[in-house]
Motif scaffolding. Sequence first.
Motif, PDB file in Angstrom:
ATOM      1  N   ARG A  17       3.526  99.545  13.689  1.00  0.00           N
ATOM      2  CA  ARG A  17       4.889  99.207  14.091  1.00  0.00           C
ATOM      3  C   ARG A  17       5.873  99.264  12.932  1.00  0.00           C
ATOM      4  N   VAL A  18       5.465  98.766  11.760  1.00  0.00           N
ATOM      5  CA  VAL A  18       6.432  98.593  10.670  1.00  0.00           C
ATOM      6  C   VAL A  18       6.072  99.355   9.396  1.00  0.00           C
ATOM      7  N   THR A  41      11.667  98.982  12.774  1.00  0.00           N
ATOM      8  CA  THR A  41      10.348  99.504  13.100  1.00  0.00           C
ATOM      9  C   THR A  41      10.325 101.023  13.175  1.00  0.00           C
TER      10      THR A  41
END
Length: 281
Positions: A17-18, A41
């Motif tokens: 996600r990040v 993100t």
Amino acid sequence: MNDLLWLDQPGCDDPVRVGGKAANLARLAARCPVPPGFVLTAAAHARSPGDSLPDDLARAVADAYAALGTRCGAADPAVAVRSSAVDEDGASASFAGIFASYLNVRGLDAVLAAIVRCWSSAADPRVLAYRRERGGDSVGLGVLVQALVAADAAAVVFSVNPTSRAADELVINANWGLGESIVGGLATPDTWILRRPALSTIQFRLGDKAQMTVRSDGGTREVPVLRTLRARACLTDAQVHELGALALRLEDAMGWPVDLECAYEAGRLYLLQCRPITALR
């Protein structure tokens, strides 16, 4: 929203996600002195045109930047804006120093512009070539916006000696000012080699430390180090031991030998990055 997460928010420890850099810091934020920050993100990157932020995302960044200012006690806090690729700082590739990072960014417009420049770095020829060598193609890119530590001294710490690969040795490189002078090889730092786990000093080399990185209007610059500071170690014995102990603790927590970036401001230690030691792969 799925486009923006705080480091101390559930889900921000997911590298898919990040990105790896932000995920590692999020994983440690509750138990280590990690400066506060938020992450755009990979999903935000995927749905953005590349040269600007969609209106709803720009508003979310504005709200988050204002909230970060409240946490820091400043209306327009100085921040570091760093790329955090999905396959960065993981088991198979580090991408260290390839993606864009911007220090001492202040003001919403400057933060938004730095985010776009980080996204643009995903198309840099060096990044594409590095990824092709490792069998990858496209990239998911998070962007970390984090309170800037106005470092009096900064250090890079290896929990295992990356040169000799000695598993019973820990290495610390440090210089005055921000850590870019160490990471970028702009100055010869002070170097400590410690015996682990006792953290006794095996060797200390006083670096020349001719240059240091400091904050300037809208970014950073290199300045000469005063001769009186060049002639003495930039870390105290207590700080060297504190850094060594942190590296051993994080190696145990992460499950692999760690490469840390740390900074001291007014005597307080901050953790800025934690990744595997690339040279040991």
